[in-house]
Design a protein around this motif. Structure first.
Motif, mmCIF file in Angstrom:
data_model
loop_
_atom_site.group_PDB
_atom_site.id
_atom_site.type_symbol
_atom_site.label_atom_id
_atom_site.label_comp_id
_atom_site.label_asym_id
_atom_site.label_seq_id
_atom_site.Cartn_x
_atom_site.Cartn_y
_atom_site.Cartn_z
ATOM 1 N N VAL A 64 0.949 -1.274 0.013
ATOM 2 C CA VAL A 64 0.010 0.134 -0.084
ATOM 3 C C VAL A 64 0.837 1.255 0.019
ATOM 4 C CG1 VAL A 64 -1.918 1.142 1.025
ATOM 5 C CG2 VAL A 64 -1.812 -1.363 1.320
ATOM 6 N N GLY A 65 2.098 1.229 0.822
ATOM 7 C CA GLY A 65 2.919 2.241 0.834
ATOM 8 C C GLY A 65 3.433 2.728 -0.795
ATOM 9 N N GLU A 66 3.595 1.596 -1.487
ATOM 10 C CA GLU A 66 4.181 2.025 -2.730
ATOM 11 C C GLU A 66 3.205 2.631 -3.830
ATOM 12 O OE1 GLU A 66 6.374 -0.858 -5.167
ATOM 13 O OE2 GLU A 66 7.401 -1.239 -3.057
ATOM 14 N N ILE A 67 2.104 2.041 -3.387
ATOM 15 C CA ILE A 67 1.049 2.597 -4.303
ATOM 16 C C ILE A 67 0.758 4.203 -4.069
ATOM 17 C CG2 ILE A 67 -1.443 2.573 -4.686
ATOM 18 C CD1 ILE A 67 -1.784 -0.086 -4.150
ATOM 19 N N VAL A 68 0.485 4.462 -2.726
ATOM 20 C CA VAL A 68 0.537 5.691 -2.306
ATOM 21 C C VAL A 68 1.703 6.708 -2.760
ATOM 22 C CG1 VAL A 68 0.244 7.524 -0.289
ATOM 23 C CG2 VAL A 68 -0.883 5.390 -0.506
ATOM 24 N N ALA A 69 2.975 6.207 -2.700
ATOM 25 C CA ALA A 69 4.046 6.972 -2.826
ATOM 26 C C ALA A 69 4.146 7.543 -4.556
ATOM 27 C CB ALA A 69 5.322 6.039 -2.724
ATOM 28 N N ASP A 70 3.623 6.363 -5.315
ATOM 29 C CA ASP A 70 3.488 6.893 -6.695
ATOM 30 C C ASP A 70 2.517 7.992 -6.857
ATOM 31 O OD1 ASP A 70 5.555 5.002 -7.229
ATOM 32 O OD2 ASP A 70 3.869 3.435 -7.725
ATOM 33 N N ARG A 71 1.404 7.677 -6.323
ATOM 34 C CA ARG A 71 0.180 8.470 -6.442
ATOM 35 C C ARG A 71 0.460 9.862 -5.928
ATOM 36 N NH1 ARG A 71 -2.695 11.222 -7.945
ATOM 37 N NH2 ARG A 71 -5.123 11.212 -8.530
ATOM 38 N N GLU A 73 2.839 11.974 -5.879
ATOM 39 C CA GLU A 73 3.662 12.675 -6.816
ATOM 40 C C GLU A 73 3.037 13.055 -7.954
ATOM 41 O OE1 GLU A 73 8.179 11.382 -6.200
ATOM 42 O OE2 GLU A 73 7.088 10.096 -7.354
ATOM 43 N N ALA A 74 2.047 12.624 -8.462
ATOM 44 C CA ALA A 74 1.159 13.063 -9.669
ATOM 45 C C ALA A 74 0.726 14.520 -9.593
ATOM 46 C CB ALA A 74 -0.036 12.194 -9.779
ATOM 47 N N ALA A 75 0.762 15.068 -10.937
ATOM 48 C CA ALA A 75 0.652 16.538 -11.177
ATOM 49 C C ALA A 75 -0.656 17.120 -10.295
ATOM 50 C CB ALA A 75 0.797 16.994 -12.498
ATOM 51 N N PHE A 81 -4.181 17.147 -1.084
ATOM 52 C CA PHE A 81 -5.015 15.656 -1.138
ATOM 53 C C PHE A 81 -5.682 15.179 0.098
ATOM 54 C CE2 PHE A 81 -0.364 14.726 -0.816
ATOM 55 C CZ PHE A 81 -0.497 14.150 0.454
ATOM 56 N N ILE A 82 -6.631 14.521 -0.059
ATOM 57 C CA ILE A 82 -7.289 13.731 1.134
ATOM 58 C C ILE A 82 -6.814 12.342 1.025
ATOM 59 C CG2 ILE A 82 -9.535 13.228 2.235
ATOM 60 C CD1 ILE A 82 -10.713 15.238 0.050
ATOM 61 N N LEU A 83 -6.432 11.689 2.183
ATOM 62 C CA LEU A 83 -6.183 10.338 2.100
ATOM 63 C C LEU A 83 -7.177 9.801 2.867
ATOM 64 C CD1 LEU A 83 -2.375 10.484 3.161
ATOM 65 C CD2 LEU A 83 -3.295 9.404 0.837
ATOM 66 N N ASP A 84 -7.962 8.589 2.027
ATOM 67 C CA ASP A 84 -9.031 8.071 2.531
ATOM 68 C C ASP A 84 -8.905 6.708 2.573
ATOM 69 O OD1 ASP A 84 -11.266 6.614 2.482
ATOM 70 O OD2 ASP A 84 -12.327 7.692 0.599
ATOM 71 N N GLY A 85 -8.666 5.963 3.955
ATOM 72 C CA GLY A 85 -8.367 4.535 3.945
ATOM 73 C C GLY A 85 -6.922 4.434 4.236
ATOM 74 N N LYS A 97 4.725 9.281 6.967
ATOM 75 C CA LYS A 97 5.948 10.538 7.483
ATOM 76 C C LYS A 97 7.079 10.348 6.788
ATOM 77 C CE LYS A 97 7.659 11.780 11.945
ATOM 78 N NZ LYS A 97 7.966 11.305 13.317
ATOM 79 N N ASP A 98 7.783 9.309 6.542
ATOM 80 C CA ASP A 98 9.035 9.385 5.614
ATOM 81 C C ASP A 98 8.778 9.627 4.315
ATOM 82 O OD1 ASP A 98 10.130 8.390 7.838
ATOM 83 O OD2 ASP A 98 10.384 6.392 7.341
ATOM 84 N N LEU A 99 7.574 9.412 3.819
ATOM 85 C CA LEU A 99 7.345 9.670 2.033
ATOM 86 C C LEU A 99 7.305 11.245 2.356
ATOM 87 C CD1 LEU A 99 6.740 7.276 0.431
ATOM 88 C CD2 LEU A 99 4.409 8.233 0.420
ATOM 89 N N MET A 100 6.521 11.858 3.083
ATOM 90 C CA MET A 100 6.244 13.213 2.846
ATOM 91 C C MET A 100 7.378 14.187 3.349
ATOM 92 S SD MET A 100 2.064 13.688 4.015
ATOM 93 C CE MET A 100 1.920 15.319 3.743
ATOM 94 N N ALA A 101 8.047 13.609 4.120
ATOM 95 C CA ALA A 101 9.317 14.324 4.520
ATOM 96 C C ALA A 101 10.274 14.314 3.278
ATOM 97 C CB ALA A 101 10.307 13.588 5.717
ATOM 98 N N GLN A 102 10.538 12.918 2.694
ATOM 99 C CA GLN A 102 11.336 13.254 1.597
ATOM 100 C C GLN A 102 10.803 14.197 0.508
ATOM 101 O OE1 GLN A 102 10.963 9.103 -0.203
ATOM 102 N NE2 GLN A 102 12.004 8.360 1.462
ATOM 103 N N LYS A 103 9.588 14.299 0.253
ATOM 104 C CA LYS A 103 9.104 15.179 -0.623
ATOM 105 C C LYS A 103 8.753 16.611 -0.401
ATOM 106 C CE LYS A 103 6.372 11.198 -2.682
ATOM 107 N NZ LYS A 103 7.549 10.945 -3.661
ATOM 108 N N GLY A 104 9.323 16.771 1.000
ATOM 109 C CA GLY A 104 9.157 18.045 1.408
ATOM 110 C C GLY A 104 7.703 18.552 1.783
ATOM 111 N N LEU A 105 6.854 17.717 1.997
ATOM 112 C CA LEU A 105 5.365 18.172 2.193
ATOM 113 C C LEU A 105 4.998 18.188 3.520
ATOM 114 C CD1 LEU A 105 3.920 15.865 -0.710
ATOM 115 C CD2 LEU A 105 4.287 18.433 -0.897
#
Ligand SMILES: Nc1ncnc2c1ncn2[C@@H]1O[C@H](COP(=O)(O)OP(=O)(O)O)[C@@H](O)[C@H]1O
Length: 193
Positions: A64-71, A73-75, A81-85, A97-105
């Motif tokens: 699931v983490g990979e699916i979200v990581a890809d998503r 980043e989309a334009a 965004f709203i994360l649901d589920g 948390k790590d993913l967002m930190a990496q992307k500066g979000l």
């Protein structure tokens, strides 16, 4: 604006997310919808997830983490965004948390819809009846029982995680749909500077 909607199956996350999308021009990212699309398209993730989902269990965190990581980043996510589920486990919250930190979000707020468990079965049975042919494989009584168990054991701790981080706002999900929307808006105003 980036936010998370938390709440058990049948709490009304999908309904409220759709309203937030309209009002704020952000996208809804539902891991349930993404996984159902993967199952429908018979992708490798879908083939792996199909039986797990039908039983009402959780797909592995890393998948699931990979699916979200890809998503995220989309334009179309640029405005937010709203994360649901997602996240549905504390481990997923750490991945996010790590993913967002990496992307500066940064995450603005986490809104939990609080509902009486006794109302959930009825709501989901209603959804199953009304969706007719499009009935979900996991809207059976057994899978629902399992989904609620999983929620209590694995997802309820996610609320505590975000409470400790000072990001959690709770909203009474037993009010009517419009009132819930209003309270969510109030919670957003209170949190988003
Ligand atoms: N973040 C996630 N982690 C693991 N599994 C997930 C996740 N999101 C969705 N799933 C899988 O998809 C199923 C349906 O998810 P969703 O549509 O969000 O259901 P619900 O209506 O129960 O909130 C879950 O029971 C689970 O098997």
């Amino acid at each position: 604006m980036r936010l998370i909607l938390l709440g058990p199956p049948g709490a009304g996350k999908g309904t409220q997310a759709a309203r937030l999308v309209e009002r704020h021009g952000i996208v809804q990212l539902s891991t349930g919808d993404m996984l159902r699309a993967a199952v429908r398209d018979k992708t490798p993730v879908g083939l792996r997830a199909q039986d797990i989902m039908a039983r009402g269990e959780l797909v592995p965190d890393a998948v699931v983490g990979e699916i979200v990581a890809d998503r995220i980043e989309a334009a179309d996510c640029a405005r937010g965004f709203i994360l649901d589920g997602f996240p549905r486990t504390v481990a997923q919250a750490e991945i996010l948390k790590d993913l967002m930190a990496q992307k500066g979000l940064t995450l603005d707020v986490v809104i939990e819809l609080v509902v009486d468990e006794s109302a959930l079965l009825g709501r989901i049975e209603k959804r199953a009846r009304e969706s007719g042919a499009a009935v979900r494989a996991d809207d059976t009584p057994e899978a629902l029982k399992k989904r609620l168990e999983v929620y209590r054991a694995q997802t309820a701790p996610v609320s505590d995680y975000y409470r400790a981080a000072g990001l959690l706002q709770t909203v009474d999900g037993m009010l009517n749909v419009d009132e819930v929307t209003e309270r969510i808006e109030a919670a957003i105003k209170a949190s988003v500077a």
